[in-house]
Design a protein around this motif. Structure first.
Motif, short mmCIF file in Angstrom:
data_model
loop_
_atom_site.label_atom_id
_atom_site.label_comp_id
_atom_site.label_asym_id
_atom_site.label_seq_id
_atom_site.Cartn_x
_atom_site.Cartn_y
_atom_site.Cartn_z
N TYR A 1 -16.81 43.49 46.51
CA TYR A 1 -15.41 43.06 46.47
C TYR A 1 -14.45 44.25 46.59
CZ TYR A 1 -16.48 38.37 44.50
OH TYR A 1 -16.91 37.09 44.29
N GLY A 2 -14.85 45.39 46.04
CA GLY A 2 -13.91 46.48 45.81
C GLY A 2 -13.26 47.07 47.04
N GLU A 3 -13.88 46.89 48.20
CA GLU A 3 -13.32 47.45 49.42
C GLU A 3 -12.82 46.36 50.36
OE1 GLU A 3 -16.77 50.00 50.29
OE2 GLU A 3 -16.63 50.27 48.11
N ARG A 4 -12.60 45.16 49.81
CA ARG A 4 -12.08 44.02 50.58
C ARG A 4 -10.63 43.77 50.20
NH1 ARG A 4 -16.53 40.87 53.17
NH2 ARG A 4 -18.43 41.86 52.42
N GLY A 5 -9.96 42.94 50.98
CA GLY A 5 -8.57 42.60 50.66
C GLY A 5 -8.47 41.56 49.57
N ASP A 6 -7.26 41.41 49.02
CA ASP A 6 -7.02 40.47 47.94
C ASP A 6 -7.35 39.03 48.33
OD1 ASP A 6 -6.28 42.41 46.18
OD2 ASP A 6 -4.16 41.87 46.09
N TYR B 1 -9.57 37.81 50.30
CA TYR B 1 -11.02 37.58 50.25
C TYR B 1 -11.48 37.43 48.80
CZ TYR B 1 -16.05 38.45 50.91
OH TYR B 1 -17.41 38.34 50.90
N VAL B 2 -11.04 38.35 47.93
CA VAL B 2 -11.46 38.33 46.53
C VAL B 2 -10.94 37.07 45.84
CG1 VAL B 2 -11.32 39.54 44.32
CG2 VAL B 2 -11.55 40.84 46.45
N ILE B 3 -9.72 36.66 46.14
CA ILE B 3 -9.16 35.44 45.55
C ILE B 3 -9.97 34.22 45.96
CG2 ILE B 3 -7.18 33.86 45.66
CD1 ILE B 3 -5.41 36.43 45.78
N GLU B 4 -10.32 34.13 47.22
CA GLU B 4 -11.08 32.97 47.71
C GLU B 4 -12.45 32.90 47.04
OE1 GLU B 4 -13.98 30.75 49.79
OE2 GLU B 4 -13.94 32.95 50.00
N ARG B 5 -13.13 34.03 46.93
CA ARG B 5 -14.45 34.04 46.30
C ARG B 5 -14.34 33.74 44.80
NH1 ARG B 5 -17.84 32.07 48.55
NH2 ARG B 5 -19.17 32.69 46.81
N THR B 6 -13.34 34.30 44.14
CA THR B 6 -13.17 34.06 42.71
C THR B 6 -12.93 32.58 42.45
OG1 THR B 6 -12.27 36.29 42.37
CG2 THR B 6 -11.80 34.65 40.66
N ARG B 7 -12.07 31.96 43.22
CA ARG B 7 -11.80 30.53 43.05
C ARG B 7 -13.06 29.70 43.25
NH1 ARG B 7 -5.90 30.15 46.06
NH2 ARG B 7 -4.69 29.63 44.19
N THR B 8 -13.85 30.06 44.24
CA THR B 8 -15.08 29.31 44.53
C THR B 8 -16.06 29.41 43.37
OG1 THR B 8 -14.83 29.65 46.92
CG2 THR B 8 -17.04 29.14 46.11
N ALA C 1 -16.02 39.42 34.60
CA ALA C 1 -16.51 40.76 34.28
C ALA C 1 -16.47 41.66 35.52
CB ALA C 1 -17.93 40.67 33.72
N CYS C 2 -15.35 41.60 36.22
CA CYS C 2 -15.17 42.35 37.46
C CYS C 2 -13.72 42.82 37.51
CB CYS C 2 -15.49 41.45 38.66
SG CYS C 2 -15.16 42.18 40.27
N ASN C 3 -13.52 44.13 37.56
CA ASN C 3 -12.16 44.66 37.60
C ASN C 3 -11.41 44.20 38.83
OD1 ASN C 3 -11.70 46.99 35.38
ND2 ASN C 3 -13.84 46.94 35.96
N THR C 4 -12.07 44.18 39.98
CA THR C 4 -11.40 43.82 41.22
C THR C 4 -10.96 42.36 41.21
OG1 THR C 4 -12.73 45.46 42.40
CG2 THR C 4 -11.60 43.81 43.73
N ALA C 5 -11.85 41.46 40.76
CA ALA C 5 -11.51 40.04 40.69
C ALA C 5 -10.43 39.79 39.66
CB ALA C 5 -12.75 39.22 40.38
N ALA D 1 -7.03 38.10 40.98
CA ALA D 1 -7.05 36.64 40.88
C ALA D 1 -6.92 36.04 39.49
CB ALA D 1 -8.35 36.12 41.51
N ILE D 2 -6.94 36.84 38.42
CA ILE D 2 -6.98 36.19 37.10
C ILE D 2 -5.73 35.37 36.83
CG2 ILE D 2 -6.04 38.12 35.76
CD1 ILE D 2 -8.18 37.36 33.61
#
Length: 258
Positions: A42-47, A49-56, A73-77, A81-82
């Motif tokens: 996740y850490g080298e992807r755009g927001d 992408y991370v938002i879509e995966r977190t929601r899923t 338990a993920c700083n990037t997520a 997205a929190i």
């Protein structure tokens, strides 16, 4: 509700460091750990992408696994997205992680603090806001560590050593004298699994800070407030992944004796 599991979610195996702290704090609770390794890092992807995966992932844990609380338990997520997860699941006790800048300020004597994390985490609005609130109290030196979380994910010992040495050299100098970094924040949940390598590089006088124990204590507080705490019996752990199951099982056995 009390008998339902607690969900713990990370992009990979790094969140196992948080799971270890949660199990120590809440031994009677059942946990479902989901590693989204098939879609990492996740850490080298755009927001987006991370938002879509977190929601899923959150939707799956809430609707299929019926978790009573969730730890991202993920700083990037957390950074990306929190706030959206809180809005979409307002009744769900929710804990995220962020680099431990506040505890670092309290501990640092030289007032110079190093922070390592993924590029996505360190560039996030959440971390910028946190930094702005503390920048008058200490000088922070931020270093994105491209590839380090992935090397830890893959248990690539040689690459872990190479990358840690590279990023620590850029960050330095470390020590307890004026102008030196005396406190290092591990701003990714993968990094505690490289703590011995990092400590050897910065020296024993430098304090390394990660967030597993504070997260576990906050999770307990939320469960108690919602009367959701399970106090009896010995809890279980269910491991789920969107990637290679063997990788997660091996990491859990190596780091948590699961």
């Amino acid at each position: 509700m009390n008998s339902r599991p607690i969900g713990v979610f990370d992009s990979g195996v790094g969140g196992l460091s948080v799971l270890g702290a949660l199990r120590a704090e809440l031994p009677a609770e059942d946990f479902i750990y989901l590693a989204d390794a098939g879609f990492a890092p996740y850490g080298e992807r755009g927001d987006s992408y991370v938002i879509e995966r977190t929601r899923t992932v959150v939707q799956r844990l809430v609707q299929e696994d019926r978790v009573k609380a969730l730890v991202i338990a993920c700083n990037t997520a957390t950074a990306a997205a929190i706030h959206l997860v809180r809005a979409e699941y307002p009744q769900l006790p929710l804990v995220g992680v962020e680099p431990a800048l506040k505890p670092a300020v309290a501990l640092s004597k030289t007032r110079r603090v190093g922070v390592i994390g993924t590029r996505g985490t360190l560039a996030s609005a959440k971390v910028r806001t946190l930094h702005d609130s503390l920048k008058d109290q200490a000088e922070f030196v931020f270093q994105p560590c491209d590839g380090l979380a992935d090397a830890i994910q893959n248990d690539d010992t040689a690459q872990i050593a190479t990358l840690c040495a590279r990023y620590i050299e850029v960050l330095g100098p470390f020590g307890t004298q004026s102008g030196q970094i005396d406190t290092l924040v591990l701003g990714c949940t993968h990094y505690p699994f490289a703590q011995h390598v990092l400590q050897a590089l910065v020296g024993e006088t430098v304090q390394l800070i990660e967030t597993g124990e504070p997260i576990a204590r906050q999770t307990r507080r939320l469960l108690e407030a919602g009367m959701l705490l399970k106090n009896e019996g010995m809890g279980s752990v269910t491991l789920l992944t969107t990637g290679e199951p063997g990788q997660l099982r091996s990491a859990a056995a190596r780091w948590l004796s699961l």
